[in-house]
Design a protein around this motif. Structure first.
Motif, PDB file in Angstrom:
ATOM      1  N   ARG A  65      88.885  52.386 -79.335  1.00  0.00           N
ATOM      2  CA  ARG A  65      88.024  53.536 -79.066  1.00  0.00           C
ATOM      3  C   ARG A  65      88.446  54.142 -77.739  1.00  0.00           C
ATOM      4  N   LYS A  66      88.392  55.461 -77.653  1.00  0.00           N
ATOM      5  CA  LYS A  66      88.742  56.144 -76.411  1.00  0.00           C
ATOM      6  C   LYS A  66      87.511  56.284 -75.528  1.00  0.00           C
ATOM      7  N   ASN A  67      87.676  56.025 -74.265  1.00  0.00           N
ATOM      8  CA  ASN A  67      86.578  56.186 -73.318  1.00  0.00           C
ATOM      9  C   ASN A  67      86.184  57.655 -73.194  1.00  0.00           C
ATOM     10  N   ALA A  68      87.165  58.544 -73.209  1.00  0.00           N
ATOM     11  CA  ALA A  68      86.907  59.967 -72.998  1.00  0.00           C
ATOM     12  C   ALA A  68      86.145  60.608 -74.159  1.00  0.00           C
ATOM     13  N   SER A  69      86.265  60.082 -75.350  1.00  0.00           N
ATOM     14  CA  SER A  69      85.594  60.689 -76.492  1.00  0.00           C
ATOM     15  C   SER A  69      84.730  59.669 -77.226  1.00  0.00           C
ATOM     16  N   PHE A  70      83.984  58.893 -76.481  1.00  0.00           N
ATOM     17  CA  PHE A  70      83.153  57.841 -77.050  1.00  0.00           C
ATOM     18  C   PHE A  70      81.765  58.393 -77.347  1.00  0.00           C
ATOM     19  N   GLU A 102      72.152  56.527 -76.789  1.00  0.00           N
ATOM     20  CA  GLU A 102      71.650  56.467 -75.419  1.00  0.00           C
ATOM     21  C   GLU A 102      72.632  57.064 -74.419  1.00  0.00           C
ATOM     22  N   SER A 103      73.623  57.813 -74.897  1.00  0.00           N
ATOM     23  CA  SER A 103      74.638  58.435 -74.050  1.00  0.00           C
ATOM     24  C   SER A 103      75.393  57.429 -73.192  1.00  0.00           C
ATOM     25  N   LEU A 104      75.766  56.325 -73.775  1.00  0.00           N
ATOM     26  CA  LEU A 104      76.561  55.335 -73.065  1.00  0.00           C
ATOM     27  C   LEU A 104      78.041  55.660 -73.210  1.00  0.00           C
ATOM     28  N   SER A 105      78.796  55.379 -72.174  1.00  0.00           N
ATOM     29  CA  SER A 105      80.245  55.484 -72.249  1.00  0.00           C
ATOM     30  C   SER A 105      80.771  54.210 -72.922  1.00  0.00           C
ATOM     31  N   LEU A 106      82.071  54.146 -73.123  1.00  0.00           N
ATOM     32  CA  LEU A 106      82.657  52.924 -73.659  1.00  0.00           C
ATOM     33  C   LEU A 106      82.372  51.747 -72.723  1.00  0.00           C
ATOM     34  N   LEU A 107      82.400  52.006 -71.414  1.00  0.00           N
ATOM     35  CA  LEU A 107      82.116  50.937 -70.452  1.00  0.00           C
ATOM     36  C   LEU A 107      80.666  50.461 -70.570  1.00  0.00           C
ATOM     37  N   GLY A 108      79.737  51.396 -70.714  1.00  0.00           N
ATOM     38  CA  GLY A 108      78.329  51.035 -70.874  1.00  0.00           C
ATOM     39  C   GLY A 108      78.071  50.301 -72.175  1.00  0.00           C
ATOM     40  N   PHE A 109      78.717  50.761 -73.236  1.00  0.00           N
ATOM     41  CA  PHE A 109      78.573  50.122 -74.539  1.00  0.00           C
ATOM     42  C   PHE A 109      79.106  48.691 -74.482  1.00  0.00           C
ATOM     43  N   THR A 110      80.273  48.524 -73.857  1.00  0.00           N
ATOM     44  CA  THR A 110      80.861  47.185 -73.710  1.00  0.00           C
ATOM     45  C   THR A 110      79.958  46.289 -72.875  1.00  0.00           C
ATOM     46  N   TRP A 111      79.411  46.828 -71.792  1.00  0.00           N
ATOM     47  CA  TRP A 111      78.523  46.060 -70.905  1.00  0.00           C
ATOM     48  C   TRP A 111      77.282  45.588 -71.664  1.00  0.00           C
ATOM     49  N   ASN A 112      76.687  46.467 -72.472  1.00  0.00           N
ATOM     50  CA  ASN A 112      75.510  46.071 -73.251  1.00  0.00           C
ATOM     51  C   ASN A 112      75.846  44.974 -74.255  1.00  0.00           C
ATOM     52  N   LEU A 113      76.998  45.100 -74.908  1.00  0.00           N
ATOM     53  CA  LEU A 113      77.404  44.059 -75.858  1.00  0.00           C
ATOM     54  C   LEU A 113      77.683  42.744 -75.131  1.00  0.00           C
ATOM     55  N   TRP A 114      78.268  42.813 -73.944  1.00  0.00           N
ATOM     56  CA  TRP A 114      78.541  41.615 -73.138  1.00  0.00           C
ATOM     57  C   TRP A 114      77.237  40.897 -72.792  1.00  0.00           C
ATOM     58  N   ASN A 115      76.254  41.668 -72.343  1.00  0.00           N
ATOM     59  CA  ASN A 115      74.959  41.078 -71.973  1.00  0.00           C
ATOM     60  C   ASN A 115      74.218  40.519 -73.172  1.00  0.00           C
ATOM     61  N   ALA A 116      74.428  41.109 -74.330  1.00  0.00           N
ATOM     62  CA  ALA A 116      73.783  40.628 -75.553  1.00  0.00           C
ATOM     63  C   ALA A 116      74.589  39.516 -76.219  1.00  0.00           C
ATOM     64  N   ASP A 117      75.692  39.107 -75.583  1.00  0.00           N
ATOM     65  CA  ASP A 117      76.591  38.087 -76.128  1.00  0.00           C
ATOM     66  C   ASP A 117      77.060  38.465 -77.528  1.00  0.00           C
TER      67      ASP A 117
END
Length: 150
Positions: free
Chosen positions: A31-36, A41-56
């Motif tokens: 997935r591209k960060n620029a067109s994610f 919730e208007s999350l970027s690829l970094l935010g989406f990854t962070w949420n998945l990381w926290n949710a294991d």
């Protein structure tokens, strides 16, 4: 672009580390960060990854094509390293030498990542409306002049 470059115009080797982390997460997720536009919730690829990381739940981030050819633990390690590279503060990011060491050695213990920079995606429309609504800024019309030689 790294937060310190966007905010202060400062560029360093840690800016390259940030870019590498974004690239690593783009490769793993396909997935591209620029067109994610995955999340409402208007999350970027970094935010989406962070949420998945926290949710294991990082397994749902992994591209199925990569998942079939690599060990899942190695891919999750790449996600972990990617999150370490996109830390908001440059001092919290590893050096590229450390990143290479982390990628090449399974025995190197990785520190837990902190929340990355730019987890929210802000569109141009959001920025323009916030500037006009609170009266702190303005939107200027720009004219372009064609310069021709004599």
């Amino acid at each position: 672009m790294s937060p310190e470059y966007v905010i202060q115009g400062i560029f360093s080797e840690k800016s390259d580390v940030f870019s590498f982390g974004v690239l690593l997460l783009e490769i793993v997720s396909k997935r591209k960060n620029a067109s994610f536009y995955e999340d409402a919730e208007s999350l970027s690829l970094l935010g989406f990854t962070w949420n998945l990381w926290n949710a294991d739940n990082t397994a749902s981030l992994i591209d199925p094509e990569i998942s079939s050819s690599c060990k899942k633990e190695d891919i999750i390690r790449c996600i972990h390293i990617g999150l370490l590279c996109v830390q908001e503060l440059a001092r919290d990011r590893p050096t590229m030498t450390s990143v290479v060491s982390m990628l090449s050695s399974e025995t190197v213990n990785l520190p837990p990542p902190k929340q990355p920079a730019f987890i929210l995606r802000q569109t141009i429309i959001d920025i323009e409306s916030s500037l006009t609504n609170d009266g702190l800024g303005s939107i200027n019309n720009v004219s372009i002049t064609n310069i021709q030689g004599r």
